[in-house]
Motif scaffolding. Sequence first.
Motif, PDB file in Angstrom:
ATOM      1  N   ILE A 196       0.836  -1.204   0.000  1.00  0.00           N
ATOM      2  CA  ILE A 196       0.000   0.000   0.000  1.00  0.00           C
ATOM      3  C   ILE A 196       0.871   1.255   0.000  1.00  0.00           C
ATOM      4  CG2 ILE A 196      -1.683   1.342   1.328  1.00  0.00           C
ATOM      5  CD1 ILE A 196      -2.769  -1.440   2.272  1.00  0.00           C
ATOM      6  N   ASP A 197       1.914   1.249   0.804  1.00  0.00           N
ATOM      7  CA  ASP A 197       2.806   2.410   0.851  1.00  0.00           C
ATOM      8  C   ASP A 197       3.488   2.649  -0.492  1.00  0.00           C
ATOM      9  OD1 ASP A 197       2.221   2.973   3.514  1.00  0.00           O
ATOM     10  OD2 ASP A 197       3.887   1.764   4.268  1.00  0.00           O
ATOM     11  N   GLU A 198       3.889   1.566  -1.157  1.00  0.00           N
ATOM     12  CA  GLU A 198       4.534   1.707  -2.467  1.00  0.00           C
ATOM     13  C   GLU A 198       3.550   2.198  -3.526  1.00  0.00           C
ATOM     14  OE1 GLU A 198       8.041  -1.558  -2.632  1.00  0.00           O
ATOM     15  OE2 GLU A 198       6.029  -2.375  -2.305  1.00  0.00           O
ATOM     16  N   VAL A 199       2.316   1.717  -3.471  1.00  0.00           N
ATOM     17  CA  VAL A 199       1.284   2.192  -4.405  1.00  0.00           C
ATOM     18  C   VAL A 199       1.025   3.674  -4.160  1.00  0.00           C
ATOM     19  CG1 VAL A 199      -1.153   2.022  -5.052  1.00  0.00           C
ATOM     20  CG2 VAL A 199       0.224  -0.066  -4.775  1.00  0.00           C
ATOM     21  N   ASP A 200       0.934   4.055  -2.892  1.00  0.00           N
ATOM     22  CA  ASP A 200       0.751   5.473  -2.566  1.00  0.00           C
ATOM     23  C   ASP A 200       1.846   6.317  -3.201  1.00  0.00           C
ATOM     24  OD1 ASP A 200      -1.503   4.916  -1.066  1.00  0.00           O
ATOM     25  OD2 ASP A 200      -0.500   5.170   0.880  1.00  0.00           O
ATOM     26  N   GLU A 201       3.091   5.892  -3.050  1.00  0.00           N
ATOM     27  CA  GLU A 201       4.211   6.647  -3.610  1.00  0.00           C
ATOM     28  C   GLU A 201       4.129   6.720  -5.130  1.00  0.00           C
ATOM     29  OE1 GLU A 201       6.378   8.548  -2.027  1.00  0.00           O
ATOM     30  OE2 GLU A 201       5.396   7.974  -0.153  1.00  0.00           O
ATOM     31  N   GLN A 202       3.724   5.636  -5.773  1.00  0.00           N
ATOM     32  CA  GLN A 202       3.563   5.649  -7.231  1.00  0.00           C
ATOM     33  C   GLN A 202       2.500   6.669  -7.641  1.00  0.00           C
ATOM     34  OE1 GLN A 202       3.439   1.714  -9.333  1.00  0.00           O
ATOM     35  NE2 GLN A 202       3.542   0.931  -7.220  1.00  0.00           N
ATOM     36  N   LEU A 203       1.404   6.712  -6.904  1.00  0.00           N
ATOM     37  CA  LEU A 203       0.333   7.665  -7.212  1.00  0.00           C
ATOM     38  C   LEU A 203       0.782   9.098  -6.946  1.00  0.00           C
ATOM     39  CD1 LEU A 203      -2.641   5.623  -5.762  1.00  0.00           C
ATOM     40  CD2 LEU A 203      -2.293   6.204  -8.169  1.00  0.00           C
ATOM     41  N   PHE A 204       1.487   9.313  -5.846  1.00  0.00           N
ATOM     42  CA  PHE A 204       2.013  10.651  -5.555  1.00  0.00           C
ATOM     43  C   PHE A 204       2.916  11.116  -6.683  1.00  0.00           C
ATOM     44  CE2 PHE A 204       1.875   9.710  -0.683  1.00  0.00           C
ATOM     45  CZ  PHE A 204       0.507   9.906  -0.672  1.00  0.00           C
ATOM     46  N   ASP A 205       3.778  10.203  -7.144  1.00  0.00           N
ATOM     47  CA  ASP A 205       4.686  10.554  -8.244  1.00  0.00           C
ATOM     48  C   ASP A 205       3.918  10.815  -9.535  1.00  0.00           C
ATOM     49  OD1 ASP A 205       6.849  10.250  -6.538  1.00  0.00           O
ATOM     50  OD2 ASP A 205       7.360   8.242  -7.264  1.00  0.00           O
ATOM     51  N   LYS A 206       2.955   9.955  -9.826  1.00  0.00           N
ATOM     52  CA  LYS A 206       2.184  10.096 -11.069  1.00  0.00           C
ATOM     53  C   LYS A 206       1.517  11.466 -11.154  1.00  0.00           C
ATOM     54  CE  LYS A 206      -1.600   8.149 -13.721  1.00  0.00           C
ATOM     55  NZ  LYS A 206      -2.396   6.963 -14.010  1.00  0.00           N
ATOM     56  N   TYR A 207       0.986  11.933 -10.028  1.00  0.00           N
ATOM     57  CA  TYR A 207       0.261  13.204 -10.027  1.00  0.00           C
ATOM     58  C   TYR A 207       1.111  14.365  -9.541  1.00  0.00           C
ATOM     59  CZ  TYR A 207      -3.635  10.299 -11.227  1.00  0.00           C
ATOM     60  OH  TYR A 207      -4.453   9.414 -11.892  1.00  0.00           O
ATOM     61  N   ASN A 208       2.424  14.138  -9.455  1.00  0.00           N
ATOM     62  CA  ASN A 208       3.382  15.205  -9.130  1.00  0.00           C
ATOM     63  C   ASN A 208       3.027  15.976  -7.862  1.00  0.00           C
ATOM     64  OD1 ASN A 208       5.020  14.752 -11.494  1.00  0.00           O
ATOM     65  ND2 ASN A 208       3.357  15.696 -12.663  1.00  0.00           N
ATOM     66  N   LEU A 209       2.657  15.253  -6.828  1.00  0.00           N
ATOM     67  CA  LEU A 209       2.328  15.911  -5.573  1.00  0.00           C
ATOM     68  C   LEU A 209       3.588  16.424  -4.896  1.00  0.00           C
ATOM     69  CD1 LEU A 209      -0.317  14.301  -6.094  1.00  0.00           C
ATOM     70  CD2 LEU A 209      -0.506  14.090  -3.638  1.00  0.00           C
ATOM     71  N   THR A 210       3.456  17.578  -4.283  1.00  0.00           N
ATOM     72  CA  THR A 210       4.573  18.144  -3.533  1.00  0.00           C
ATOM     73  C   THR A 210       4.731  17.370  -2.226  1.00  0.00           C
ATOM     74  OG1 THR A 210       3.193  19.698  -2.297  1.00  0.00           O
ATOM     75  CG2 THR A 210       4.057  20.453  -4.446  1.00  0.00           C
ATOM     76  N   GLU A 211       5.856  17.585  -1.562  1.00  0.00           N
ATOM     77  CA  GLU A 211       6.095  16.936  -0.269  1.00  0.00           C
ATOM     78  C   GLU A 211       5.036  17.371   0.740  1.00  0.00           C
ATOM     79  OE1 GLU A 211       7.849  14.057   1.804  1.00  0.00           O
ATOM     80  OE2 GLU A 211       8.425  14.629  -0.219  1.00  0.00           O
ATOM     81  N   GLU A 212       4.645  18.618   0.687  1.00  0.00           N
ATOM     82  CA  GLU A 212       3.606  19.134   1.581  1.00  0.00           C
ATOM     83  C   GLU A 212       2.266  18.427   1.336  1.00  0.00           C
ATOM     84  OE1 GLU A 212       1.480  23.379   2.829  1.00  0.00           O
ATOM     85  OE2 GLU A 212       3.038  23.364   1.281  1.00  0.00           O
ATOM     86  N   GLU A 213       1.903  18.244   0.073  1.00  0.00           N
ATOM     87  CA  GLU A 213       0.655  17.548  -0.264  1.00  0.00           C
ATOM     88  C   GLU A 213       0.706  16.090   0.176  1.00  0.00           C
ATOM     89  OE1 GLU A 213      -0.761  19.928  -4.266  1.00  0.00           O
ATOM     90  OE2 GLU A 213       0.953  18.564  -4.424  1.00  0.00           O
ATOM     91  N   ARG A 214       1.842  15.449  -0.031  1.00  0.00           N
ATOM     92  CA  ARG A 214       2.016  14.053   0.373  1.00  0.00           C
ATOM     93  C   ARG A 214       1.858  13.919   1.886  1.00  0.00           C
ATOM     94  NH1 ARG A 214       6.107  11.189  -3.621  1.00  0.00           N
ATOM     95  NH2 ARG A 214       5.871  12.560  -5.401  1.00  0.00           N
TER      96      ARG A 214
END
Length: 50
Positions: free
Chosen positions: A12-30
């Motif tokens: 789940i954590d790895e999927v979350d990171e993939q999604l964060f990367d895909k949508y270019n979320l900032t560290e603050e948004e993450r």
Amino acid sequence: MIVSDIDWSKSIDEVDEQLFDKYNLTEEERNHIKSSIKDMQQKGYEHYYS
């Protein structure tokens, strides 16, 4: 056949990171998402993940 660019077989954590990367979320948004969303595995919903 639909091919996803997300590897849903990962944790789940790895999927979350993939999604964060895909949508270019900032560290603050993450961090906001991580602190706002409850972990369903810790709440007894493990069967949804298998």
